[in-house]
Design an enzyme around this catalytic site. Structure first.
Site, PDB file in Angstrom:
ATOM      1  CB  ALA A  66      74.745  67.853  13.836  1.00 14.75           C
ATOM      2  N   PRO A  67      73.968  71.409  13.848  1.00 11.83           N
ATOM      3  CG  PRO A  67      76.307  71.473  12.947  1.00 11.83           C
ATOM      4  CD  PRO A  67      75.043  70.379  12.830  1.00 11.83           C
ATOM      5  CD  GLU A 310      76.679  68.218  12.308  1.00 12.35           C
ATOM      6  OE1 GLU A 310      76.197  67.302  11.635  1.00 12.35           O
ATOM      7  OE2 GLU A 310      76.935  68.763  13.049  1.00 12.35           O
TER       8      GLU A 310
END
Length: 376
Positions: A66-67, A310
């Site tokens: 993830a980000p 991420e």
């Protein structure tokens, strides 16, 4: 990834906070759902990608997580990929070696995983306001955390539980940062967006992006149509409340490439990418791996501006092929990523997330992604 440190505590935590972000469980290839057919068959399970050949034999396994961004009005565009396609002997997601994008000419290396000792003002950092026992951090605790991590341009959060939009926004404002807010549960988009609207209270000056979902298509929680519809719903509600910032969905880079509708519905392409879980990438090569995947996402999305939302490296855990978790390697990986990106990347994460639970697919590393070690 909610499966492990203490059975009773794990159940209680899941009931209290069902939407928190974790890397998912890795399973055998036979458990995966086929989502894309190209030259190879790509099978996915939450953040796990297994590549198999035409006879069903596993070729390679990759995890993606993830980000990503800088507090500018619009993320800098990552140019469409220009590298050669991988050969038949290499993994279809192998990292190319293009020249760094917006490379830092003299980025000082962090001195340790717990004390980076570098200028991170152009970067975004992910943050989760939870204690080790899964309870919510108070405003005072969040403020204390931000006394350690100040210096970043933006902070990314994942959801609205624990009143985190309000508590983190307060800390962000005090440090002159931007906020990358999040709706975690796409099926609860109306209620979560309303919590963000309530936290803003008419002042959107510190908001940069609101994300709708995190890896929901990759892990099979939502269909592409569900996510696209939720983006539209959220955008309408936010704009009616005076928000003029970016609205995106975040998913793994593999899910973005396979489903360009996700980035087409977003104001920019937002993709998670974790080189550690690939197993074929060393810490020193993390930046080039992530940059290569960002270029692939941009190309799949028609040259759209792309942010890696991420990425990072664990400081402890079990070795995964060429990927060795250690404090020194975390420093090397983060510095490699910072060399490849001067912005448009979210470093994962602020502190070690002891509230999470390991499973065999996380290589015992789930607690140890914190760039600053344990929270104060």
């Amino acid at each position: 990834m909610k499966a492990g440190l203490l059975f009773v505590a794990g159940i209680a935590a899941a009931a209290a906070h069902p939407r928190r972000h974790q890397h998912p469980v890795k399973r055998q290839a036979t458990d995966f759902n086929v989502v894309t057919v190209v030259d190879t068959v790509t099978a996915v399970e939450p953040s796990v990608i297994v590549y198999v050949d035409g006879d069903g034999r596993a070729v390679s396994t990759s995890f993606f997580g993830a980000p990503a961004t800088t507090p500018t009005d619009t993320p800098n565009s990552v140019a469409p990929s220009t590298y050669a396609q991988p050969t038949a002997e290499s993994s279809s997601d192998a990292a190319p070696t293009p020249a760094p994008s917006s490379a830092l000419s003299s980025a000082p290396a962090p001195t340790s995983s717990s004390a980076p000792g570098a200028d991170f003002s152009g970067y975004t950092l992910s943050y989760s306001p939870y204690n080790s026992d899964n309870s919510c951090k108070s405003q005072d605790q969040v403020n204390s955390d931000f006394n350690v991590i100040s210096g970043y341009g933006m902070i990314r959060i994942y959801g609205t539980d624990c009143d985190q939009t309000a508590t983190v926004l307060t800390a962000v404002k005090a440090k002159g940062m931007k906020l990358f807010a999040g709706v975690y549960d796409v099926n609860n988009v109306n209620a979560e967006v309303q919590q963000i609207v309530n936290a803003a209270n008419g002042d959107w000056s510190n908001f940069h992006t609101v994300s709708i979902g995190n890896e929901g298509v990759n892990n099979g929680a939502y269909s592409v149509d569900q996510v696209v519809s939720a983006i539209g719903t959220a955008r309408s509600t936010l704009q009616a409340a005076g928000y003029t910032g970016k609205v995106v969905t975040v998913d793994t880079f593999v899910a973005m490439i396979a489903n360009p509708q996700l980035c087409q519905a977003s104001d920019y392409a937002a993709a998670n990418c974790h080189p550690f879980f690939d197993g074929g990438v060393s810490a020193e090569d993390a930046g080039q791996f992530v940059l290569g995947q960002a270029q692939r996402v941009s190309e799949a999305c028609g040259g759209k501006e792309t942010m890696i939302t991420e990425t990072g490296w664990p400081s402890d855990g079990e070795t995964n092929g060429k990927a060795v978790p250690s404090q020194d390697n975390q420093v090397a990986a983060v510095n490699s990523i910072r060399t490849a990106f001067s912005n448009n990347v979210v470093l994962f994460s602020a502190f070690n997330d002891k509230w999470k639970q390991n499973n065999p697919g996380t290589f015992g590393a789930e607690h140890y992604w914190g760039i600053y070690g344990d929270a104060p």
